[in-house]
Design an enzyme around this catalytic site. Structure first.
Site, PDB file in Angstrom:
ATOM      1  N   GLY A 206       3.099  -0.831  -6.167  1.00 23.16           N
ATOM      2  CA  GLY A 206       2.474  -1.832  -7.045  1.00 23.16           C
ATOM      3  C   GLY A 206       2.318  -3.209  -6.433  1.00 23.16           C
ATOM      4  O   GLY A 206       2.337  -4.217  -7.149  1.00 23.16           O
ATOM      5  N   SER A 207       2.110  -3.274  -5.093  1.00 19.15           N
ATOM      6  CA  SER A 207       2.040  -4.604  -4.469  1.00 19.15           C
ATOM      7  C   SER A 207       0.826  -5.408  -4.955  1.00 19.15           C
ATOM      8  O   SER A 207       0.941  -6.618  -5.175  1.00 19.15           O
ATOM      9  CB  SER A 207       2.039  -4.491  -2.942  1.00 19.15           C
ATOM     10  OG  SER A 207       1.008  -3.636  -2.509  1.00 19.15           O
ATOM     11  N   SER A 208      -0.324  -4.759  -5.160  1.00 20.98           N
ATOM     12  CA  SER A 208      -1.496  -5.547  -5.576  1.00 20.98           C
ATOM     13  C   SER A 208      -1.316  -6.064  -7.005  1.00 20.98           C
ATOM     14  O   SER A 208      -1.689  -7.206  -7.311  1.00 20.98           O
ATOM     15  CB  SER A 208      -2.792  -4.747  -5.419  1.00 20.98           C
ATOM     16  OG  SER A 208      -2.778  -3.610  -6.222  1.00 20.98           O
ATOM     17  N   ALA A 209      -0.733  -5.256  -7.882  1.00 20.47           N
ATOM     18  CA  ALA A 209      -0.484  -5.727  -9.250  1.00 20.47           C
ATOM     19  C   ALA A 209       0.528  -6.869  -9.247  1.00 20.47           C
ATOM     20  O   ALA A 209       0.394  -7.846  -9.993  1.00 20.47           O
ATOM     21  CB  ALA A 209       0.025  -4.582 -10.127  1.00 20.47           C
ATOM     22  N   ALA A 210       1.530  -6.779  -8.385  1.00 19.17           N
ATOM     23  CA  ALA A 210       2.539  -7.842  -8.322  1.00 19.17           C
ATOM     24  C   ALA A 210       1.915  -9.142  -7.825  1.00 19.17           C
ATOM     25  O   ALA A 210       2.256 -10.233  -8.310  1.00 19.17           O
ATOM     26  CB  ALA A 210       3.704  -7.409  -7.416  1.00 19.17           C
TER      27      ALA A 210
ATOM     28  N   GLY B  89       0.806  -1.228   0.000  1.00 23.91           N
ATOM     29  CA  GLY B  89       0.000   0.000   0.000  1.00 23.91           C
ATOM     30  C   GLY B  89       0.831   1.266   0.000  1.00 23.91           C
ATOM     31  O   GLY B  89       0.402   2.294   0.524  1.00 23.91           O
TER      32      GLY B  89
ATOM     33  N   GLY C 169       2.313   2.589  -2.932  1.00 22.25           N
ATOM     34  CA  GLY C 169       2.530   3.093  -4.282  1.00 22.25           C
ATOM     35  C   GLY C 169       3.609   2.333  -5.026  1.00 22.25           C
ATOM     36  O   GLY C 169       4.118   2.798  -6.041  1.00 22.25           O
TER      37      GLY C 169
ATOM     38  N   ASP D  29       0.268  -0.341 -13.612  1.00 20.31           N
ATOM     39  CA  ASP D  29       0.950  -1.158 -12.595  1.00 20.31           C
ATOM     40  C   ASP D  29       1.220  -2.578 -13.082  1.00 20.31           C
ATOM     41  O   ASP D  29       2.324  -3.090 -12.957  1.00 20.31           O
ATOM     42  CB  ASP D  29       0.105  -1.256 -11.320  1.00 20.31           C
ATOM     43  CG  ASP D  29       0.248  -0.033 -10.451  1.00 20.31           C
ATOM     44  OD1 ASP D  29       0.683   1.004 -10.974  1.00 20.31           O
ATOM     45  OD2 ASP D  29      -0.085  -0.116  -9.262  1.00 20.31           O
TER      46      ASP D  29
HETATM   47  O1  PMV Z   1      -0.307   4.977  -5.851  1.00 24.10           O
HETATM   48  P1  PMV Z   1      -0.361   4.155  -7.080  1.00 24.10           P
HETATM   49  O2  PMV Z   1       0.858   3.381  -7.321  1.00 24.10           O
HETATM   50  O3  PMV Z   1      -1.613   3.335  -7.195  1.00 24.10           O
HETATM   51  O4  PMV Z   1      -0.354   5.172  -8.316  1.00 24.10           O
HETATM   52  C1  PMV Z   1      -1.446   5.948  -8.678  1.00 24.10           C
HETATM   53  C2  PMV Z   1      -1.109   6.729  -9.912  1.00 24.10           C
HETATM   54  C3  PMV Z   1      -2.143   7.808 -10.233  1.00 24.10           C
HETATM   55  O5  PMV Z   1      -1.655   8.492 -11.375  1.00 24.10           O
HETATM   56  C4  PMV Z   1      -2.282   8.791  -9.087  1.00 24.10           C
HETATM   57  C5  PMV Z   1      -3.527   7.212 -10.526  1.00 24.10           C
HETATM   58  C6  PMV Z   1      -3.619   6.423 -11.836  1.00 24.10           C
HETATM   59  O6  PMV Z   1      -4.628   5.720 -12.006  1.00 24.10           O
HETATM   60  O7  PMV Z   1      -2.744   6.540 -12.714  1.00 24.10           O
END
Ligand code: PMV
Length: 293
Positions: free
Chosen positions: A85-89, A81, A83, A130
């Site tokens: 990309g843990s859920s995509a990974a 959580g 940013g 992601d």
């Molecule tokens: O926080 P993350 O890794 O889910 O990144 C969000 C990136 C944004 O540009 C804020 C939203 C999006 O959908 O691209």
């Protein structure tokens, strides 16, 4: 008792978050941290034996796996959580582990589209960035479209330092907040888009790229998604001599990335100040996805 594993890479957004929602390009990078999913055949309902258990993960397992006969272990070295990309990974790891168990050779596009279906459970309407990065590896320029466009870029050879704010941001809330502040902040969103176009040409030159990252952070401050804690981490990195630093992802929490000459020294300085920090290396496109960390 058969067993198989699959790995998904973590990611960092180098430049362009939030502006990408309004059609501007973004630059993102797969990193050498990620998630490994291991499936073990056994009698009984499919269930999580080890990993970050919550309701959305339970739903993701229901989409990605057969209802009976598998034990699931999810282990990784990505902060959750933040940013990265843990859920995509996790989605990519699940898809790859299942294919490996069933003896299926999975090409990257099939992996991408299956992981997209799983990732919807976590994010509702993911942009696709992601899990494209998680499945493919390497550096990408992304434009939302439609149609979405992923342009692979040569993978940089420098390492990054990640500084963790210790708290999570709520991506959905932050994206809504930015939307509510438009059109007043449109010039800042335009400036982020223009900055990405410049940054793309300097991916291999940290001395030029770094200040662009810092400029991107200041624009993210202007659109209201940074926090005092994230600003302090950027300052910490710059004071320590980094070429540049910025929040990475939606903001409101999460991590700061920093580009510097000596990642080991910056990690040590940050840790001495009580900050959880680590170095990350970009993962080239097509790197082996299935090793256990
Ligand atoms: O926080 P993350 O890794 O889910 O990144 C969000 C990136 C944004 O540009 C804020 C939203 C999006 O959908 O691209």
């Amino acid at each position: 008792m058969r067993q198989a594993s699959g790995r998904g890479h973590g990611k960092l957004i180098l430049a362009g978050e939030h502006a990408v929602v309004y059609g501007h390009p973004a630059l993102a990078l797969a990193v050498d941290r990620g998630v490994t999913v291991t499936l073990t055949e056994r009698p009984g309902p499919t269930a999580l034996d080890e990993g970050p258990c919550d309701e959305r993960l339970r739903q993701a397992l229901a989409i990605a796996l057969p209802p009976e006969g598998l034990g699931v272990r999810i282990i990784g070295d990505l902060p959750l959580g933040r940013g990265m990309g843990s859920s995509a990974a996790i989605a990519v790891g699940l898809v790859r582990a299942r294919a490996a168990l069933e003896g299926e050779r999975l090409d990257v596009d099939t992996c991408f589209s299956r992981a997209f279906d799983v990732e919807r459970v976590f994010h509702g309407t993911p942009s696709g960035l992601d899990h494209a990065v998680s499945a493919r590896g390497g550096a990408l320029r992304y434009e939302k479209g439609p149609p979405a466009r992923f342009t692979p870029l040569p993978c940089p050879s420098w390492d990054l330092v990640v500084l963790d704010s210790g708290c999570a941001g709520d991506t959905r809330e932050l994206v809504e907040g930015v939307r509510a502040r438009r059109p007043a902040i449109d010039p800042a969103l335009e400036a982020i888009g223009a900055l990405v176009a410049r940054a793309e040409h300097h991916l291999h030159d940290p001395g030029t790229l770094g200040p662009l990252l810092t400029e991107n952070h200041h624009l993210l401050q202007q659109i209201g998604v940074s926090t005092p804690a994230l600003d302090a981490l950027v300052e910490l990195a710059l004071d320590a001599g980094a070429y540049g630093a910025k929040l990475a992802g939606a903001g409101g929490g999460g991590v700061v990335l920093a580009l510097c000459d000596d990642p080991v020294a910056l990690v040590e300085q940050a840790r001495n100040q009580g900050v959880d920090a680590f170095a990350c290396r970009p993962v080239p496109q097509g790197a082996p996805p299935s090793e256990i960390p």
